[in-house]
Design a protein around this motif. Sequence first.
Motif, PDB file in Angstrom:
ATOM      1  N   GLY A  95     -33.639  36.857  -8.601  1.00 60.79           N
ATOM      2  CA  GLY A  95     -34.539  36.401  -9.634  1.00 60.79           C
ATOM      3  C   GLY A  95     -34.309  37.085 -10.973  1.00 60.79           C
ATOM      4  O   GLY A  95     -33.921  38.257 -11.023  1.00 60.79           O
ATOM      5  N   HIS A  96     -34.528  36.366 -12.053  1.00 60.18           N
ATOM      6  CA  HIS A  96     -34.418  36.858 -13.424  1.00 60.18           C
ATOM      7  C   HIS A  96     -32.991  37.204 -13.845  1.00 60.18           C
ATOM      8  O   HIS A  96     -32.790  37.696 -14.954  1.00 60.18           O
ATOM      9  N   LEU A 141     -31.823  30.178 -14.924  1.00 62.89           N
ATOM     10  CA  LEU A 141     -31.584  31.614 -15.025  1.00 62.89           C
ATOM     11  C   LEU A 141     -30.318  31.865 -15.838  1.00 62.89           C
ATOM     12  O   LEU A 141     -29.495  30.974 -16.048  1.00 62.89           O
ATOM     13  N   ARG A 199     -30.762  29.196 -18.527  1.00 64.29           N
ATOM     14  CA  ARG A 199     -32.225  29.291 -18.624  1.00 64.29           C
ATOM     15  C   ARG A 199     -32.825  28.087 -19.347  1.00 64.29           C
ATOM     16  O   ARG A 199     -33.979  27.716 -19.098  1.00 64.29           O
ATOM     17  N   HIS A 252     -32.247  24.990  -6.604  1.00 67.60           N
ATOM     18  CA  HIS A 252     -31.341  26.131  -6.439  1.00 67.60           C
ATOM     19  C   HIS A 252     -30.434  25.967  -5.227  1.00 67.60           C
ATOM     20  O   HIS A 252     -29.269  26.382  -5.252  1.00 67.60           O
ATOM     21  N   TYR A 297     -33.728  37.539  -3.961  1.00 68.11           N
ATOM     22  CA  TYR A 297     -34.220  36.155  -3.857  1.00 68.11           C
ATOM     23  C   TYR A 297     -33.082  35.179  -3.586  1.00 68.11           C
ATOM     24  O   TYR A 297     -33.277  34.152  -2.910  1.00 68.11           O
ATOM     25  N   ALA A 349     -39.490  37.657 -17.805  1.00 71.79           N
ATOM     26  CA  ALA A 349     -38.649  38.730 -17.263  1.00 71.79           C
ATOM     27  C   ALA A 349     -39.354  40.069 -17.437  1.00 71.79           C
ATOM     28  O   ALA A 349     -40.113  40.268 -18.390  1.00 71.79           O
ATOM     29  N   MET A 390     -38.136  33.530 -14.883  1.00 71.67           N
ATOM     30  CA  MET A 390     -37.878  32.981 -13.553  1.00 71.67           C
ATOM     31  C   MET A 390     -38.825  31.811 -13.307  1.00 71.67           C
ATOM     32  O   MET A 390     -40.044  31.969 -13.412  1.00 71.67           O
TER      33      MET A 390
END
Length: 268
Positions: free
Chosen positions: A10-11, A39, A43, A55, A78, A143, A173
């Motif tokens: 994540g992020h 991401l 993003r 995803h 993640y 974030a 995220m």
Amino acid sequence: MTTFVLVSGGHTGGWIWRDVAPPLRAAGAGVHAVTLTGLGDRRHLAGPETDLETHIEDVVQAIDHVDADEVVLVGYCYGIYPAVGAADRRTERIARLVYLDSPLPQDGRSMLDQVRELMPAGPARERMLGMAERAEDGWRVPAPTPEEWREHGNLAGVSPEGLARIARLASPMPLGPAAQRLRISEAVAALPMSGVFCTVGGTTDIAALEALVASGMPLVQHLAGPGATFFELATGHWPMFSTPDELAGVLLRAAAGEGHRLAAATAA
């Protein structure tokens, strides 16, 4: 040729693997670092509709476009959720599935479900369960700040320069992927797999896993099979920053089927 398909958490994005890719390529392997929708430098593609299925399809497409005899699929943090989902849809392409300091996803559970059910109580758990409350416009989780990374990110071994890079490149995220329940078949458990535990500041290691298997816990029994191997790295949650060469060595060994195996007697 073996190609590593690396799925970040994540992020973050494919940029986290910058220092791991060169030693993998020097050993003759191919490397494809996936940046998930919404991401990293993707993003701008996020929206309220971005979810776990989005995803999973990102990773499926990466696998489909890799020209390699063997695909070693690595899911970090993640990233193991879309990696497992993609592995379930492309089992014939996956030579080994690597869980890099990540949970063990289960069918019918979202990442947040598993945090709620399995993660020890504490600030890190509460922060993850508070993603929805922090989400901007109801779907975009900002974030972490550098201070929040230091407090919650388990950055053991990461240099100040590494933290600055993480903070500079981290992206919001989408909430959907963390909240949507994963749907996978039993085929995933039959794949050859390796687990890599980062033991500094972590909550699980090989000894703890052996104890779980010995206890008879059903969801971990397949981890005592002949195709499962395990490694430990004496570092925090960001080995691609803190120990990239050592991590690359572990991934190469995992691809070769090496690593610690749980004894059959332990499974019994």
